[in-house]
Scaffold this active site. Structure first.
Site, mmCIF file in Angstrom:
data_model
loop_
_atom_site.group_PDB
_atom_site.id
_atom_site.type_symbol
_atom_site.label_atom_id
_atom_site.label_comp_id
_atom_site.label_asym_id
_atom_site.label_seq_id
_atom_site.Cartn_x
_atom_site.Cartn_y
_atom_site.Cartn_z
ATOM 1 N N HIS A 13 -4.312 -2.659 9.648
ATOM 2 C CA HIS A 13 -5.188 -3.599 8.952
ATOM 3 C C HIS A 13 -4.756 -5.017 9.279
ATOM 4 O O HIS A 13 -3.726 -5.244 9.897
ATOM 5 C CB HIS A 13 -5.178 -3.359 7.431
ATOM 6 C CG HIS A 13 -3.923 -3.787 6.737
ATOM 7 N ND1 HIS A 13 -3.913 -4.213 5.433
ATOM 8 C CD2 HIS A 13 -2.644 -3.878 7.144
ATOM 9 C CE1 HIS A 13 -2.678 -4.529 5.069
ATOM 10 N NE2 HIS A 13 -1.891 -4.318 6.090
ATOM 11 N N CYS A 22 0.587 -11.578 8.016
ATOM 12 C CA CYS A 22 -0.261 -10.406 7.748
ATOM 13 C C CYS A 22 -1.727 -10.635 8.082
ATOM 14 O O CYS A 22 -2.533 -9.712 7.986
ATOM 15 C CB CYS A 22 -0.116 -9.963 6.298
ATOM 16 S SG CYS A 22 1.513 -9.271 5.947
ATOM 17 N N HIS A 26 -1.820 -5.406 12.264
ATOM 18 C CA HIS A 26 -0.535 -4.708 12.186
ATOM 19 C C HIS A 26 -0.742 -3.378 11.455
ATOM 20 O O HIS A 26 -1.809 -3.118 10.925
ATOM 21 C CB HIS A 26 0.519 -5.566 11.471
ATOM 22 C CG HIS A 26 0.199 -5.854 10.039
ATOM 23 N ND1 HIS A 26 -0.764 -6.785 9.654
ATOM 24 C CD2 HIS A 26 0.682 -5.317 8.894
ATOM 25 C CE1 HIS A 26 -0.835 -6.814 8.334
ATOM 26 N NE2 HIS A 26 0.026 -5.934 7.847
ATOM 27 N N HIS A 28 1.053 0.092 9.076
ATOM 28 C CA HIS A 28 2.041 0.559 8.103
ATOM 29 C C HIS A 28 2.024 2.078 8.066
ATOM 30 O O HIS A 28 0.999 2.698 8.344
ATOM 31 C CB HIS A 28 1.700 0.089 6.679
ATOM 32 C CG HIS A 28 1.707 -1.378 6.477
ATOM 33 N ND1 HIS A 28 2.865 -2.103 6.335
ATOM 34 C CD2 HIS A 28 0.686 -2.269 6.378
ATOM 35 C CE1 HIS A 28 2.555 -3.377 6.152
ATOM 36 N NE2 HIS A 28 1.242 -3.513 6.182
ATOM 37 N N HIS A 66 -4.718 6.934 10.305
ATOM 38 C CA HIS A 66 -4.944 6.461 11.667
ATOM 39 C C HIS A 66 -6.271 5.710 11.805
ATOM 40 O O HIS A 66 -6.945 5.801 12.827
ATOM 41 C CB HIS A 66 -4.833 7.608 12.679
ATOM 42 C CG HIS A 66 -3.421 8.023 12.885
ATOM 43 N ND1 HIS A 66 -2.776 8.864 12.019
ATOM 44 C CD2 HIS A 66 -2.525 7.678 13.834
ATOM 45 C CE1 HIS A 66 -1.528 9.041 12.445
ATOM 46 N NE2 HIS A 66 -1.345 8.325 13.544
ATOM 47 N N GLU A 107 3.328 -0.125 0.910
ATOM 48 C CA GLU A 107 3.180 -0.534 2.314
ATOM 49 C C GLU A 107 4.500 -0.393 3.067
ATOM 50 O O GLU A 107 4.504 -0.129 4.263
ATOM 51 C CB GLU A 107 2.729 -1.995 2.395
ATOM 52 C CG GLU A 107 1.273 -2.181 2.162
ATOM 53 C CD GLU A 107 0.793 -3.578 2.528
ATOM 54 O OE1 GLU A 107 -0.418 -3.760 2.547
ATOM 55 O OE2 GLU A 107 1.608 -4.475 2.792
#
Length: 122
Positions: A13, A22, A26, A28, A66, A107
């Site tokens: 996201h 952010c 990137h 998580h 994913h 996260e």
């Protein structure tokens, strides 16, 4: 009594309405915990873990794992992801003996959020 079921999924996201690192794309490895409050039924269970697992995998994990979460949730902060998860599963977990109490989204190993009913209706 509180029943907990934990899930893990990987997703990407970026926070487009945020200034900082952010805002860039990137990913998580998210940890999600679904917490159900209730009273054990005649079988001695608040709700069957297998039923919770199937529901969450179908309604949430199959869509977020994913994935590029921005395609599903605008501004997918941990807070907004938790609210989205709540709305996806709450109605299916409302029973005479139990209800969804909270959704936790982590996260990272040290950063997460907890959403409860009063947070949804606020």
């Amino acid at each position: 009594m509180l029943l907990k079921k934990e899930f893990v999924f990987d997703a990407a996201h970026n926070l487009i309405h945020y200034k900082g690192k952010c805002e860039k794309l990137h990913g998580h490895t998210y940890r999600m915990v679904v917490i159900i409050e209730g009273i054990p039924d005649h079988e001695g269970m608040v709700i069957d873990f297998c039923e919770v697992s199937s529901l969450v995998k179908e309604r949430v994990i199959s869509r977020l794992d994913h994935a590029y979460i921005n395609d599903i949730i605008p501004q997918p902060s941990a807070e907004n992801i938790a609210v989205w998860v709540w709305k996806e599963i709450e109605g299916f977990l409302r029973r005479p003996n139990c209800h969804l109490e909270a959704v936790e989204i982590w996260e990272t190993a040290t950063s997460g959020v907890v959403v409860r009913k009063e947070d949804i209706n606020a």
